[in-house]
Design an enzyme around this catalytic site. Structure first.
Site, mmCIF file in Angstrom:
data_model
loop_
_atom_site.group_PDB
_atom_site.id
_atom_site.type_symbol
_atom_site.label_atom_id
_atom_site.label_comp_id
_atom_site.label_asym_id
_atom_site.label_seq_id
_atom_site.Cartn_x
_atom_site.Cartn_y
_atom_site.Cartn_z
ATOM 1 N N ARG A 177 -7.344 -5.337 -13.939
ATOM 2 C CA ARG A 177 -6.989 -6.620 -13.308
ATOM 3 C C ARG A 177 -8.022 -6.935 -12.231
ATOM 4 N NH1 ARG A 177 -1.325 -4.681 -14.296
ATOM 5 N NH2 ARG A 177 -0.191 -6.409 -15.245
ATOM 6 N N ARG A 204 -10.461 -7.799 -17.419
ATOM 7 C CA ARG A 204 -9.918 -9.160 -17.488
ATOM 8 C C ARG A 204 -10.592 -10.019 -16.428
ATOM 9 N NH1 ARG A 204 -3.669 -10.156 -16.555
ATOM 10 N NH2 ARG A 204 -4.104 -9.669 -14.391
ATOM 11 N N ASN A 251 4.201 -9.743 -20.035
ATOM 12 C CA ASN A 251 4.836 -10.122 -18.765
ATOM 13 C C ASN A 251 4.939 -11.642 -18.676
ATOM 14 O OD1 ASN A 251 4.564 -7.423 -18.396
ATOM 15 N ND2 ASN A 251 2.904 -7.556 -16.915
ATOM 16 N N ASP A 252 3.841 -12.295 -19.040
ATOM 17 C CA ASP A 252 3.864 -13.757 -19.037
ATOM 18 C C ASP A 252 4.407 -14.319 -20.337
ATOM 19 O OD1 ASP A 252 3.022 -14.654 -16.484
ATOM 20 O OD2 ASP A 252 1.024 -13.880 -16.910
ATOM 21 N N GLU A 279 -0.726 -14.582 -23.966
ATOM 22 C CA GLU A 279 0.382 -14.531 -23.003
ATOM 23 C C GLU A 279 1.046 -15.887 -22.828
ATOM 24 O OE1 GLU A 279 -0.850 -13.183 -19.121
ATOM 25 O OE2 GLU A 279 -2.679 -14.360 -19.137
ATOM 26 N N ARG A 297 9.451 -14.620 -14.138
ATOM 27 C CA ARG A 297 9.350 -13.160 -14.158
ATOM 28 C C ARG A 297 9.631 -12.517 -12.811
ATOM 29 N NH1 ARG A 297 2.888 -12.063 -15.228
ATOM 30 N NH2 ARG A 297 3.125 -10.154 -14.064
ATOM 31 N N HIS A 316 0.805 -1.230 0.000
ATOM 32 C CA HIS A 316 0.000 0.000 0.000
ATOM 33 C C HIS A 316 0.831 1.271 0.000
ATOM 34 C CE1 HIS A 316 -4.206 -1.568 1.121
ATOM 35 N NE2 HIS A 316 -4.121 -1.231 -0.145
ATOM 36 N N CYS A 341 -1.004 -5.324 -23.299
ATOM 37 C CA CYS A 341 -1.192 -4.797 -21.955
ATOM 38 C C CYS A 341 -0.071 -5.215 -21.008
ATOM 39 C CB CYS A 341 -2.552 -5.194 -21.403
ATOM 40 S SG CYS A 341 -2.784 -6.967 -21.353
HETATM 41 C C1 PEP Z 1 0.882 -10.016 -18.647
HETATM 42 O O1 PEP Z 1 1.099 -11.172 -18.324
HETATM 43 O O2 PEP Z 1 1.539 -9.404 -19.507
HETATM 44 C C2 PEP Z 1 -0.192 -9.237 -17.995
HETATM 45 C C3 PEP Z 1 -0.520 -8.048 -18.414
HETATM 46 O O3 PEP Z 1 -0.822 -9.774 -16.939
HETATM 47 P P1 PEP Z 1 -0.217 -9.931 -15.461
HETATM 48 O O4 PEP Z 1 1.000 -9.068 -15.369
HETATM 49 O O5 PEP Z 1 -1.317 -9.516 -14.558
HETATM 50 O O6 PEP Z 1 0.090 -11.398 -15.393
HETATM 51 MG MG MG Z 2 -0.322 -12.369 -17.226
#
Ligand code: PEP
Ligand code: MG
Length: 568
Positions: free
Chosen positions: A295, A331, A453-454, A430, A464, A188, A501
């Site tokens: 999210r 999502r 990201n994934d 992803e 990651r 936070h 995203c």
């Molecule tokens: C991703 O995986 O790129 C993504 C946007 O989702 P998260 O980071 O919530 O896994």
């Molecule tokens: Mg993801």
């Protein structure tokens, strides 16, 4: 001689200020506190709770008036924690036992925090800091300690954990930065600092203790560096960087309402990634055009059961309204991996990132998925909504999800409930499987949004969140670029829009390449929008395509990065 301490970037920026050690002062006061008899200490505890409660209520009101809604929400939660019998009973018992109200309050708060911290749930783990925060504040009130003294100079708050309430109570123009020993970027305190765009460096660990109270420090948030007691030469160097930062802010302000458009007129939609509906309102400051990733799992965390359809509906409605007619992509619950949810009772897994998560849970458990689909469809009447499913690997999953989506509409129709009939249904790309399958998946979806990201993690087999392999994690790796290009082409060939995203979308160099590939939307944390927009407005699509052609011939991620940095 100055001292340089390396931490991790939580929020970029350059700033200078006077260090205020927020934990140290409490210890000093505690050491010189003289306790009364047991009844007196109990009375002080009771009085302290009343005083603090009134203080929090007043500051919540002031924060709302100043437009700091996010902070106000967090402070409101503190007010509930303060009144929670779990905490107050423990504080009472400990006061009787220890005969010292402030020490008892700290012990009670620590005990509760320990329980939460051991819960093996990141969310609960971070809430444990909130309880400690409440305990420290209450101890200060009981001892009659005033809040931190702020003079003319802006301050940098420094502690292993800096309490959210401490950050929230320092005025904007007096808060230069926050540095913390602990390493989380989603606690936070960091959320508050981010919402106020305060330079924040975390993960200093034990080195935080070496920073003395009252010295001047320079924060280079872009490098995660703390320079304690900087030399005049360093200060001068940073003054130039500060000036550049000020100029940048002014430039960003000027382009806020301009389109993200190349010099030859190609446009891309820049949207915001949000975790709570409120973030959609804050994002407007940065000129977002809707939300590309809500999210929703944050609504599912920090409670003991699945949020009801009604509660979800209210939250989605708020986010959709805040998008003011632009698309709001919600999502579906992306639980699992690094975001466990105890009340789902999922057995421990050896490989949670490859395990029972996200859409895999939703498709098997309609009692979770159906209320979410219904809530989004119902909220959709307040604007433009889209549903996006995470972790897709196959056509079967999309077909099954679509049939549940259609069932949700039929149910609402039969119940005579109002819902939006034009809600789009898309997927996150992803996983490498989804990226490879996009020419086929495109037939079953309304859009793709690339979750780098994934996608990077799964394509390169690089965790990651493991700092030991973070050097291998690179969104410019040619394998990743090829999967992205394939996805965008598959969308374009089939008349479906493609967005991104994942964090890669907030990299201005990547944005140029992605536009050349034909992407139509880039979604990122709102403060990143101006920087990406500025880069896009500085190139033509023709040049971008020339760069793309060269980049796709390169053999390593490092070469790609170097090329873009040298040529853009
Ligand atoms: C991703 O995986 O790129 C993504 C946007 O989702 P998260 O980071 O919530 O896994
Ligand atoms: Mg993801």
């Amino acid at each position: 001689m100055s001292e340089k301490i390396q931490g991790n970037i939580a929020l970029e920026g350059i700033s200078v200020g006077k260090i205020i050690k927020v934990e140290q002062s409490l210890k000093q006061y505690l050491a010189s506190y003289t306790a009364g008899n047991s009844d007196e200490e109990l009375a002080k505890l009771e009085e302290g709770i009343d005083t603090l409660s009134a203080e929090i209520d007043a500051s919540v009101e002031a924060m709302r008036e100043a437009g700091h809604d996010e902070e106000a929400d967090i402070m409101e939660a503190h007010s509930f924690l303060l009144m929670d019998p779990l905490f107050t009973d423990a504080a009472n018992d400990k006061t009787k036992e220890m005969g010292n109200a402030p020490a008892a309050v700290l012990a009670a708060a620590n005990e509760t925090a320990e329980v939460l911290a051991n819960m093996d749930d990141e969310y609960m783990h971070e809430r444990s800091q909130d309880i400690r925060d409440v305990g420290k504040r209450l101890a200060r009130v009981i001892m009659g300690v005033k809040g931190i003294e702020i003079g003319k100079e802006p301050v940098i708050l420094c502690g292993h954990e800096v309490e959210p309430s401490v950050i929230a109570n320092v005025p904007d123009d007096k808060l230069a930065g926050v540095i913390m020993g602990q390493g989380s970027t989603t606690c936070h305190a960091v959320i508050i600092a981010k919402s106020r765009a305060i330079t924040t460096i975390v993960g200093l660990e034990e080195k935080i203790k070496d920073i003395p109270d009252g010295v001047t420090a320079l924060l280079d948030g872009n490098a995660g560096l703390v320079i304690v007691d900087p030399t005049p030469i360093e200060l001068k160097e940073y003054e130039a960087k500060l000036e550049a930062q000020r100029e940048e802010m002014q430039r960003f302000e000027q382009i806020r309402d301009l389109p993200a458009e190349t010099t030859d007129g190609a446009k891309v939609q820049l949207t915001a990634n949000i975790g709570l509906p409120k973030d959609a309102e804050t994002a407007a400051k940065y000129g977002n055009q809707g939300v590309g990733l809500f999210r929703s799992e944050f609504l599912f965390m920090g409670r003991d059961k699945i949020p009801s359809e009604e509660l979800q509906y209210e939250n989605y409605k708020k986010a959709i309204i805040a998008c003011k007619g632009e698309l709001c992509v919600i999502r579906t619950m992306d639980i699992g991996g690094d975001k466990p949810l105890p009340y789902l009772n999922i057995p421990p897994e050896d490989n949670p990132f490859l395990g029972y998560r996200a859409i895999r849970i939703c498709l098997e458990r309609p009692e979770i998925f159906m209320p979410q689909l219904r809530a989004i469809l119902r909220a959709g009447v307040y604007g433009k909504a889209a549903i996006m499913m995470p972790m897709i690997i196959s056509v079967e999953e999309v077909k099954k999800a679509r049939s549940m989506f259609e069932r949700a509409m039929q149910e609402l129709e039969a119940e005579g409930k109002e819902y939006a009939k034009d809600v789009q249904l898309g997927i996150m790309v992803e996983t490498p499987a989804a990226a490879v399958m996009t020419p086929i998946l495109a037939k079953y979806v309304d859009f793709f949004s690339i979750g780098t990201n994934d996608l990077v993690q799964y394509t390169l087999a690089v965790d990651r969140i493991n700092p030991q392999v973070s050097g291998l994690y690179n969104h410019f790796h040619p394998a990743v670029l090829q999967l992205i290009q394939r996805t965008i082409k598959a969308g374009c060939d089939n008349g479906k829009w493609v967005g991104m995203c994942g964090e890669m979308a907030s990299d201005p160099y990547a944005a140029v390449l992605l536009m050349a590939m034909g992407i139509s939307e880039l979604s990122m944390s709102a403060p990143s929008i101006p920087r990406v927009k500025e880069k896009i407005r500085s190139v033509s699509l023709k040049e971008a395509k020339e760069h793309l052609a060269k980049v796709m011939e390169l053999e390593t991620g490092a070469e790609v990065r170097d090329y873009l940095q040298a040529n853009l």
